[in-house]
Design a protein around this motif. Structure first.
Motif, mmCIF file in Angstrom:
data_model
loop_
_atom_site.group_PDB
_atom_site.id
_atom_site.type_symbol
_atom_site.label_atom_id
_atom_site.label_comp_id
_atom_site.label_asym_id
_atom_site.label_seq_id
_atom_site.Cartn_x
_atom_site.Cartn_y
_atom_site.Cartn_z
ATOM 1 N N LEU A 62 20.939 136.164 -36.282
ATOM 2 C CA LEU A 62 19.849 136.173 -35.441
ATOM 3 C C LEU A 62 20.536 136.948 -34.292
ATOM 4 O O LEU A 62 21.667 136.799 -33.867
ATOM 5 N N THR A 63 19.509 137.864 -33.667
ATOM 6 C CA THR A 63 19.798 138.558 -32.282
ATOM 7 C C THR A 63 18.522 138.380 -31.441
ATOM 8 O O THR A 63 17.374 138.032 -31.856
ATOM 9 N N ILE A 64 19.122 138.521 -30.242
ATOM 10 C CA ILE A 64 18.041 138.294 -29.109
ATOM 11 C C ILE A 64 17.996 139.614 -28.362
ATOM 12 O O ILE A 64 18.893 140.380 -28.039
ATOM 13 N N SER A 65 16.830 139.857 -27.635
ATOM 14 C CA SER A 65 16.481 140.869 -26.580
ATOM 15 C C SER A 65 16.408 140.085 -25.040
ATOM 16 O O SER A 65 15.562 138.975 -25.304
ATOM 17 N N ILE A 66 17.168 140.478 -24.190
ATOM 18 C CA ILE A 66 16.973 139.787 -22.880
ATOM 19 C C ILE A 66 16.595 140.792 -21.635
ATOM 20 O O ILE A 66 17.266 141.631 -21.510
ATOM 21 N N GLY A 67 15.484 140.396 -20.899
ATOM 22 C CA GLY A 67 15.212 140.998 -19.552
ATOM 23 C C GLY A 67 15.746 140.265 -18.417
ATOM 24 O O GLY A 67 15.727 138.802 -18.448
#
Length: 524
Positions: free
Chosen positions: A474-479
């Motif tokens: 799993l990967t994530i995107s972060i702001g």
């Protein structure tokens, strides 16, 4: 015979006096006439002397009679006076009997040595129902009062002991049967009576009707048992305590054991520990204020606080009581209940209102509230504050390929991993679907970016469980947005972080994007 002898005595004395008088008169007349005739032969002189002699005899006998009558009258007056005093004493005795014995509110009866009734006062009539003329001079009343032969024999044996002066009875209770057939309980005090010569002339018994007293005692004991049963079955501890710094217990119910772990007598009068020592977390001042306010307003008080049990366990209790005045001064009476389960339920409900049911993280509403608090604190103390907006990459694919249960397993595992990887002062929440927010107090732009990169790598390098033994990458995107550069309120900061997260998505996912500094000027 004695009476006849007493009547003859005055007659004999009267005859003796008359005889003496006649004899004295005869001697006087005989010898005086002889002497006068010898001394005065002249007839004329003799006649005058005889006249004077007669006058002298009358005078002498009158004087003797006068003296005798004076003596008798004096004796009669003494006798009359004595009789008068005796009559007064008899009258006083009758008045005493009327006022003390007859009007006494206790049963008084006197028996002769044979056990027959010689005195039976009005109270005895009222209690037993038998009148004086029915019982005087008889012993049959005891058969009426005690129909049971065995019981009557025992009572008569006690009466005979008293008549033999072998002791006295004090507080001896018997159950009599009245003339009307009712049962009455009587408490007796009895002793023997002695005459002037010291011989026993009978016995006196004083009885008090204690039927109502015994019935009241039975009723009181019944009520006490009911109260004791009620107290023992109360869900908490009933108490009565002094209004002092120790809350000194004067009484506690048996519920004390379950509530505090101490025996009731260990708390009463602070024998082993005072109740004030059980109160935890400095709540005593709050309790004092609540009680003082209730006393001032003359109303009950209710308060919740924690206490420490004998075994060291902390429990929540609810106390309801009020102040009353009695012989001990101002005291408090009330009940204390264990509300630990209710408090746990309240905590659970509170968490349900503020937590995400799947992951246990804070929900969107609670995260918004916490963010507002942290922004206010950052403004007050001029400190930094950063916000991470996280979204899982291609999470829909996991749901479609492995099912929603597997997706839920991934969400829970990833949430725990993120929560365990931030500081204790940081706050993480799920705001919907696969979107998460991390609040980083007192963390500037550079530190926030480094934290976001660390979390990104952690998720990427840790396969997430599907719940059936398998795992999935799993990967994530972060702001990332920062206060105050990217906004001075929660709405602006969230919007800036959300836009930065979508830039990370548009840029190929699995990356961190910091909201541009120009955002600050734009929001202004």
């Amino acid at each position: 015979m004695e009476r006849l002898k007493g009547r003859l005595t005055p007659l004999r004395r009267s005859l003796w006096v008359v005889g003496v008088y006649l004899l004295a008169g005869w001697f006087w007349i005989t010898f005086s006439d002889y002497l006068v005739e010898q001394w005065f032969p002249d007839p004329e002189t003799l006649s005058r002397v005889q006249t004077y002699k007669g006058i002298l005899f009358v005078l002498v006998t009158a004087l003797v009679l006068f003296l005798a009558l004076m003596r008798q009258f004096s004796r009669d007056r003494t006798l009359l006076s004595l009789h008068y005093h005796q009559r007064e004493e008899i009258q006083q005795l009758n008045q005493f009997r009327e006022s003390v014995i007859e009007r006494a509110n206790v049963w008084i009866n006197v028996l002769d040595p044979s056990g027959r009734v010689v005195l039976w006062n009005r109270a005895a009539e009222e209690i037993s129902g038998y009148q004086r003329d029915e019982v005087l001079g008889s012993d049959e009343v005891w058969q009426w009062l005690y129909p049971d032969e065995e019981e009557r024999a025992g009572i008569r044996a006690r009466a005979q002991e008293i008549l033999r002066d072998e002791g006295e009875v004090v507080g001896y209770e018997t159950c009599i049967t009245t003339k009307a057939g009712r049962k009455r309980r009587v408490s007796w005090n009895s002793r023997s009576l002695r005459g002037q010569d010291g011989e026993i002339v009978g016995s006196i018994a004083i009885g008090q009707d204690v039927t109502d007293i015994r019935e009241a005692e039975i009723t009181i004991r019944h009520h006490e048992r009911q109260l004791s049963t009620l107290m023992d079955n109360l869900p908490g501890m009933a108490y009565r305590c002094l209004y002092d710094e120790y809350w000194t217990m004067l009484f506690v119910s048996s519920g004390c054991r379950d509530l505090t772990g101490y025996e009731p007598d260990e708390l009463v009068n602070n024998k082993r520990v005072s109740y004030a020592e059980l109160i935890a977390d400095g709540s005593n001042d709050e309790i004092v204020r609540a009680v003082e306010s209730a006393i001032g307003n003359a109303e009950p008080f209710s308060i919740e606080y924690t206490i420490i049990r004998k075994d060291g366990q902390r429990i929540w209790v609810w106390e309801r009581g009020r102040a009353v005045e009695d012989d001990d001064g101002l005291v408090l009476e009330g009940i204390i209940l264990d509300i630990s389960e209710r408090k746990a339920l309240e905590q659970e409900l509170s968490e349900l209102a503020t937590r995400d049911p799947l992951t246990g993280l804070f929900n969107r509403r609670e995260m918004t509230r916490l963010l507002d608090e942290e922004i206010a604190r950052a403004k007050r103390y001029d400190r930094a504050l950063s916000l991470l907006w996280i979204d899982f990459d291609h999470f829909k694919r996991i749901n479609d390929e492995y099912g929603h249960a597997a997706g839920d397993s991934v969400l829970k595992a990833t949430s725990k991993l993120l929560a365990d990887s931030v500081r204790s002062v940081d706050v993480i929440g799920r705001i919907g679907g696969e979107e998460f927010v991390v609040l980083l107090p007192e963390m500037d732009r550079v530190e926030a970016g480094e934290t976001a990169e660390r979390l990104l790598r952690l998720i990427r390098e840790t396969p997430q469980p599907l719940g059936d033994g398998r795992t999935v990458p799993l990967t994530i995107s972060i702001g990332v947005s920062v206060f105050p550069e990217n906004g001075t309120d929660s709405g602006a900061l969230c919007a800036a972080a959300d836009r930065a997260m979508y830039q990370a998505k548009s840029g190929g996912r699995n990356q961190v994007v910091l909201a541009p500094l120009a955002e600050q000027a734009h929001n202004s």
